[in-house]
Write an enzyme that holds these catalytic residues in place. Structure first.
Site, PDB file in Angstrom:
ATOM      1  N   ASP A   1      63.029  20.358 -68.805  1.00 31.97           N
ATOM      2  CA  ASP A   1      63.068  20.863 -70.182  1.00 31.97           C
ATOM      3  C   ASP A   1      63.483  19.813 -71.197  1.00 31.97           C
ATOM      4  O   ASP A   1      63.160  19.926 -72.379  1.00 31.97           O
ATOM      5  CB  ASP A   1      63.946  22.107 -70.288  1.00 31.97           C
ATOM      6  CG  ASP A   1      65.381  21.889 -69.857  1.00 31.97           C
ATOM      7  OD1 ASP A   1      65.627  20.981 -69.055  1.00 31.97           O
ATOM      8  OD2 ASP A   1      66.255  22.641 -70.315  1.00 31.97           O
TER       9      ASP A   1
ATOM     10  N   HIS B   1      72.401  20.948 -66.009  1.00 29.29           N
ATOM     11  CA  HIS B   1      72.108  19.582 -65.551  1.00 29.29           C
ATOM     12  C   HIS B   1      73.226  18.592 -65.885  1.00 29.29           C
ATOM     13  O   HIS B   1      73.023  17.380 -65.769  1.00 29.29           O
ATOM     14  CB  HIS B   1      70.787  19.050 -66.117  1.00 29.29           C
ATOM     15  CG  HIS B   1      69.565  19.819 -65.698  1.00 29.29           C
ATOM     16  ND1 HIS B   1      69.553  20.660 -64.618  1.00 29.29           N
ATOM     17  CD2 HIS B   1      68.314  19.838 -66.229  1.00 29.29           C
ATOM     18  CE1 HIS B   1      68.338  21.197 -64.501  1.00 29.29           C
ATOM     19  NE2 HIS B   1      67.577  20.725 -65.466  1.00 29.29           N
TER      20      HIS B   1
ATOM     21  N   GLY C   1      64.335  -1.578 -47.939  1.00 31.23           N
ATOM     22  CA  GLY C   1      64.045  -0.929 -46.666  1.00 31.23           C
ATOM     23  C   GLY C   1      64.233   0.574 -46.650  1.00 31.23           C
ATOM     24  O   GLY C   1      64.771   1.121 -45.681  1.00 31.23           O
TER      25      GLY C   1
ATOM     26  N   ASP D   1      55.591   8.301 -38.373  1.00 34.41           N
ATOM     27  CA  ASP D   1      55.762   9.740 -38.594  1.00 34.41           C
ATOM     28  C   ASP D   1      57.138  10.071 -39.152  1.00 34.41           C
ATOM     29  O   ASP D   1      57.283  10.967 -39.994  1.00 34.41           O
ATOM     30  CB  ASP D   1      55.483  10.527 -37.310  1.00 34.41           C
ATOM     31  CG  ASP D   1      56.288  10.048 -36.108  1.00 34.41           C
ATOM     32  OD1 ASP D   1      57.010   9.030 -36.221  1.00 34.41           O
ATOM     33  OD2 ASP D   1      56.178  10.681 -35.040  1.00 34.41           O
TER      34      ASP D   1
ATOM     35  N   ASN E   1      54.660   8.562 -33.147  1.00 37.75           N
ATOM     36  CA  ASN E   1      55.409   8.157 -31.952  1.00 37.75           C
ATOM     37  C   ASN E   1      56.709   8.953 -31.802  1.00 37.75           C
ATOM     38  O   ASN E   1      57.676   8.485 -31.208  1.00 37.75           O
ATOM     39  CB  ASN E   1      55.677   6.647 -31.944  1.00 37.75           C
ATOM     40  CG  ASN E   1      56.364   6.165 -33.215  1.00 37.75           C
ATOM     41  OD1 ASN E   1      56.798   6.964 -34.044  1.00 37.75           O
ATOM     42  ND2 ASN E   1      56.460   4.861 -33.367  1.00 37.75           N
TER      43      ASN E   1
ATOM     44  N   GLY F   1      59.244  10.100 -33.727  1.00 38.95           N
ATOM     45  CA  GLY F   1      60.590   9.825 -34.213  1.00 38.95           C
ATOM     46  C   GLY F   1      60.748   8.491 -34.890  1.00 38.95           C
ATOM     47  O   GLY F   1      59.784   7.820 -35.254  1.00 38.95           O
TER      48      GLY F   1
END
Length: 555
Positions: free
Chosen positions: A27, A114, A408, A435, A462, A464
């Site tokens: 908003d 907020h 990273g 994944d 794979n 994990g």
């Protein structure tokens, strides 16, 4: 309709090359977003969440030279802080525009949504000050000047800037820009130029010279000067993984990617045993040097940084910009010892066994992917097996390789690839992500499909967090993830047969077929899931993981 502060900000951003702005409505920014929608040269790209919007703006800025993200006050901007911090760490110029409550609300310290409920509306600006190079709370009297100041700082320092745009300030009428923003001027002093040229001539003349380059050559806009030096004078050269594809990796004098002790021997020797080593825009990190395992004798180096150069580890020349230092070296390069032969380079394209029924492994996956890349692709690799699997493989000229090895933050690559694809719509974005990382930011797949960005997503299934398994706890439950039906996700996020091609590969033969099919499907997004073992890692991952394990275990 008048011309207001919001219009002025948008015109300045457009002047600098912004044609898309990422973000999430709230908003306190809605009326400014009306201006975005109405702007003739800028398009709104709504993101699934603020973190992803920040990542997308980062990927966009790495290709365009600047990016912008809009969030609402408090809840929105704090969600984007991780992305902005990554842009700060990796010197990416992103402008963070925060819609904030009206000035009268702030002046009366009202307790509104907020906020933290204490009437202090500058908590989050103080947080932003830690991860941005310039900040401004725009006011009616000085909004134009403050916008220009922050944008100029972002361009000079190649780091994010932060603008608080109150709902009422955004609507204040102001004059249009009277002139374009002046481009950053070179700051090199005449004395530093002359002294460096004389010292470099004495240090390098008659010597065999090798160049080691990294990401800051790109960040300060010196890529052309670097390539001119290397191509004209046939100097042996290497990069770190952070600066991958900064130079032409198909050139005969490209040694390979230097990763400290984890480097192929010919790369390690070519860099560490060089008679003279010119280091250009290099910042060593633990993840690009296998735990700071580089062994480089500073006494044999010229180390060119963004603002100063050091010769022999002792003598400093400043202020001297990186592009100017490279121009000086190009001018005197005829005095270097002429390369007697083409240097021995690393074999960066391992042979993949021909048995098509063999299950996929990390060792077979990445060479096949690298071989299939077109010469104009933008390759974005998430910080895990994807980044380290591709980092050392040679890529065609014209490829742009993006990663985030310093910050990273896993999950970064999916929205960043979307941003990069929108920044360069004539090029194909190729995302490679695990994944585990994808589960953090997969919502932006919906934006990718909606925006019709024709690219390739290679998702490594794979089971994990493989990079964490390699560091510690290969069988630990905390490195597992919830099993998803990945092949169903494109449709769940709005895709259909006309917009998304879904593929899956579990064997070498299937991968070759899928990669070929994905490459040919240029009118759609190709979503390719590849399956490898949970504890199967690229060789470089094992080396990096060992270094991180030692560091984390040190008492």
């Amino acid at each position: 309709m008048g011309y207001d502060v919001g219009d002025y900000l948008l015109d300045r951003l457009h002047e600098l090359g912004v044609t898309e702005i990422f973000g999430v409505p709230g908003d306190f920014n809605l009326q400014f977003l009306d201006r975005v929608i109405d702007h003739p040269g800028i398009r709104w790209v709504g993101s699934a969440n603020e973190l992803n919007a920040g990542y997308a703006a980062d990927g966009y800025a790495r290709l365009r030279g600047i990016g912008a993200v809009v969030t609402t006050y408090g809840v929105g901007e704090l969600s984007a802080v991780n992305a902005i911090a990554g842009s700060y760490a990796e010197h990416v110029p992103v402008v963070h525009i925060v819609g904030v409550p009206a000035k009268d609300i702030q002046a009366n310290h009202r307790v509104i949504h907020h906020t933290l409920g204490d009437g202090d509306f500058h908590h989050f600006r103080r947080i932003a000050a830690e991860v941005t190079c310039a900040q401004a709370d725009l006011g009616a009297a000085d909004a134009r000047q403050e916008i220009d100041r922050v944008l100029n700082s972002v361009r000079v320092h190649r780091r994010p800037g932060y603008l608080m745009l109150a709902t009422d300030t955004a609507r204040v009428d102001v004059p249009r820009p009277s002139a374009p923003l002046a481009p950053p001027a070179d700051f090199s002093s005449a004395g530093a130029r002359a002294a460096f040229e004389q010292a470099a001539r004495e240090f390098l003349s008659g010597r065999q010279v090798t160049v080691l380059a990294d990401v800051f050559a790109d960040r300060v806009g010196a890529t052309d000067e670097l390539r001119e030096l290397l191509s004209t004078h046939r100097l042996p050269h290497a990069t770190l993984a952070w600066g991958k594809t900064l130079v032409d990796e198909s050139a005969p004098n490209f040694l390979g990617v230097y990763t400290g002790a984890a480097s192929p021997e010919v790369v390690r020797a070519g860099v560490e045993d060089a008679e003279r080593l010119v280091i250009v825009g290099v910042q060593y990190t633990d993840s690009t040097t296998a735990g700071f395992s580089q062994r480089i004798d500073a006494h044999r180096t010229i180390d060119i940084g963004p603002e100063r150069t050091v010769i022999g580890g002792i003598d400093t020349y400043a202020p001297l910009s990186l592009p100017v230092a490279l121009e000086i070296l190009s001018r005197i390069a005829g005095e270097f010892a002429h390369p007697a032969t083409t240097p021995v380079v690393a074999d960066a394209t391992p042979t993949v066994e021909s048995n098509g029924d063999a299950p996929l492994t990390q060792a077979t996956l990445w060479p096949i992917v690298a071989e299939a890349l077109g010469d104009s692709n933008i390759v974005v690799a998430d910080q895990g097996t994807a980044f380290f699997g591709l980092a050392t493989l040679r890529m065609p000229q014209g490829i742009t390789f993006l990663g985030q090895p310093l910050w990273g933050s896993i999950g970064y690559a999916l929205p960043a690839a979307l941003g990069a694809g929108l920044a360069c719509p004539d090029r194909r974005a190729v995302l490679v992500i695990g994944d585990g990382a994808a589960q953090l930011s997969i919502q932006e797949l919906g934006t990718w499909i909606r925006e019709r960005v024709h690219g390739v997503i290679i998702l490594v299934d794979n089971n994990g967090y493989a990079i964490e398994r390699a560091i510690h706890g290969p069988d630990a439950a905390y490195n597992d993830i919830a099993p998803w039906r990945w092949d169903d996700l494109p449709r769940a996020f709005g895709g259909d047969e006309d917009s998304v091609l879904t593929l899956c590969a579990t064997t070498i033969g299937e991968l070759r077929d899928c990669v070929h099919t994905a490459t040919e499907a240029k009118d759609r997004l190709a979503f390719l899931r590849v399956v490898t073992g949970a504890t199967d890692y690229p060789p470089l991952v094992s080396d990096i993981a060992s270094a991180l394990t030692r560091a984390n275990s040190a008492s």
